[in-house]
Design an enzyme around this catalytic site. Structure first.
Site, PDB file in Angstrom:
ATOM      1  N   ILE A 166      35.404  41.481  42.061  1.00  0.00           N
ATOM      2  CA  ILE A 166      34.770  41.151  40.565  1.00  0.00           C
ATOM      3  C   ILE A 166      34.986  39.645  40.221  1.00  0.00           C
ATOM      4  CG2 ILE A 166      35.063  43.356  39.237  1.00  0.00           C
ATOM      5  CD1 ILE A 166      37.765  42.536  38.521  1.00  0.00           C
ATOM      6  N   HIS A 214      43.907  44.189  51.701  1.00  0.00           N
ATOM      7  CA  HIS A 214      42.596  43.795  51.675  1.00  0.00           C
ATOM      8  C   HIS A 214      41.999  42.915  52.384  1.00  0.00           C
ATOM      9  CE1 HIS A 214      44.522  41.569  48.347  1.00  0.00           C
ATOM     10  NE2 HIS A 214      43.477  40.797  48.480  1.00  0.00           N
TER      11      HIS A 214
HETATM   12  P1  5GP Z   1      43.938  38.129  47.079  1.00  0.00           P
HETATM   13  O1  5GP Z   1      44.332  36.767  46.573  1.00  0.00           O
HETATM   14  O2  5GP Z   1      45.254  38.903  46.771  1.00  0.00           O
HETATM   15  O3  5GP Z   1      43.682  37.955  48.602  1.00  0.00           O
HETATM   16  O4  5GP Z   1      42.663  38.412  46.405  1.00  0.00           O
HETATM   17  C1  5GP Z   1      42.519  39.627  45.497  1.00  0.00           C
HETATM   18  C2  5GP Z   1      41.074  39.937  45.189  1.00  0.00           C
HETATM   19  O5  5GP Z   1      40.939  40.947  44.487  1.00  0.00           O
HETATM   20  C3  5GP Z   1      40.530  38.734  44.212  1.00  0.00           C
HETATM   21  O6  5GP Z   1      39.308  38.015  45.017  1.00  0.00           O
HETATM   22  C4  5GP Z   1      40.058  39.260  43.040  1.00  0.00           C
HETATM   23  O7  5GP Z   1      39.109  38.828  42.654  1.00  0.00           O
HETATM   24  C5  5GP Z   1      40.220  40.792  43.594  1.00  0.00           C
HETATM   25  N1  5GP Z   1      40.399  41.695  42.424  1.00  0.00           N
HETATM   26  C6  5GP Z   1      41.175  42.015  41.603  1.00  0.00           C
HETATM   27  N2  5GP Z   1      41.213  43.109  40.809  1.00  0.00           N
HETATM   28  C7  5GP Z   1      40.233  43.591  41.238  1.00  0.00           C
HETATM   29  C8  5GP Z   1      39.426  44.880  40.598  1.00  0.00           C
HETATM   30  O8  5GP Z   1      39.845  45.338  39.695  1.00  0.00           O
HETATM   31  N3  5GP Z   1      38.111  45.137  40.992  1.00  0.00           N
HETATM   32  C9  5GP Z   1      37.574  44.100  42.080  1.00  0.00           C
HETATM   33  N4  5GP Z   1      36.397  44.666  42.453  1.00  0.00           N
HETATM   34  N5  5GP Z   1      38.199  43.241  42.498  1.00  0.00           N
HETATM   35  C10 5GP Z   1      39.578  42.938  42.149  1.00  0.00           C
END
Ligand code: 5GP
Ligand code: ZN
Length: 149
Positions: free
Chosen positions: A38, A109
């Protein structure tokens, strides 16, 4: 398709898998789930997650991990990123573990991030240490010992 037992009721990505929070789903398999990020760094920034709650890569069972790369491949092709040349559009597959490594959501992820130009998508920069073959050799020996166990 069943969701594996490892679920954290408070986890935002577990909620997405269960459909309690909406998502723009792309591919769902028995072991993984993928959807649009998102807050994309570029158009069609995709997340691929195991249907198993674990914060870091080493917490996730092999069958879930083994499912993820073929899904990433299918997505890369669907996103027209499968260019057969080192030049032109590319993509990065990124998986962060721990706050210091830029992880915000504590459910493993994989980011699939199209790289179309210098400004958008993943910007990578890391320091390089001068090559020291003696140090590398010692490290190699140490690691091989650990890997024997
Ligand atoms: P990290 O920094 O943990 O590797 O990335 C987390 C990712 O999850 C970020 O790019 C953020 O935009 C995405 N994200 C966080 N919350 C949500 C959500 O509720 N829905 C979606 N589709 N993406 C999310
Ligand atoms: Zn979770």
């Amino acid at each position: 398709m069943s969701v594996t037992a490892a679920v954290d009721a408070a986890c935002i990505f577990c909620k997405i898998i269960k459909g309690e929070i909406p998502s723009f789903k792309l591919i769902e398999t028995k072991y993984s789930y993928s959807f649009l990020d998102i807050q994309p760094t570029t158009e069609a920034h995709v997340l691929i997650i195991p249907k198993y709650h674990g914060a870091k890569l080493h917490n996730i069972p092999d069958e879930h991990l083994a499912d993820i790369l073929p899904v990433a491949k299918r997505l890369a092709i669907a996103l027209d990123l499968n260019v057969e040349s080192p030049e032109g559009v590319g993509y990065n597959l990124l998986q962060n573990n721990g706050r210091i490594a830029h992880q915000i959501v504590d459910h493993v992820h994989f980011h699939l991030i199209p790289k179309r130009d210098a400004e958008t998508g993943l910007v990578v920069g890391w320091p390089s240490i001068d090559t020291n073959f003696e140090d590398l050799g010692q490290l190699h020996k140490k690691l091989l010992k650990k890997l024997e166990n």
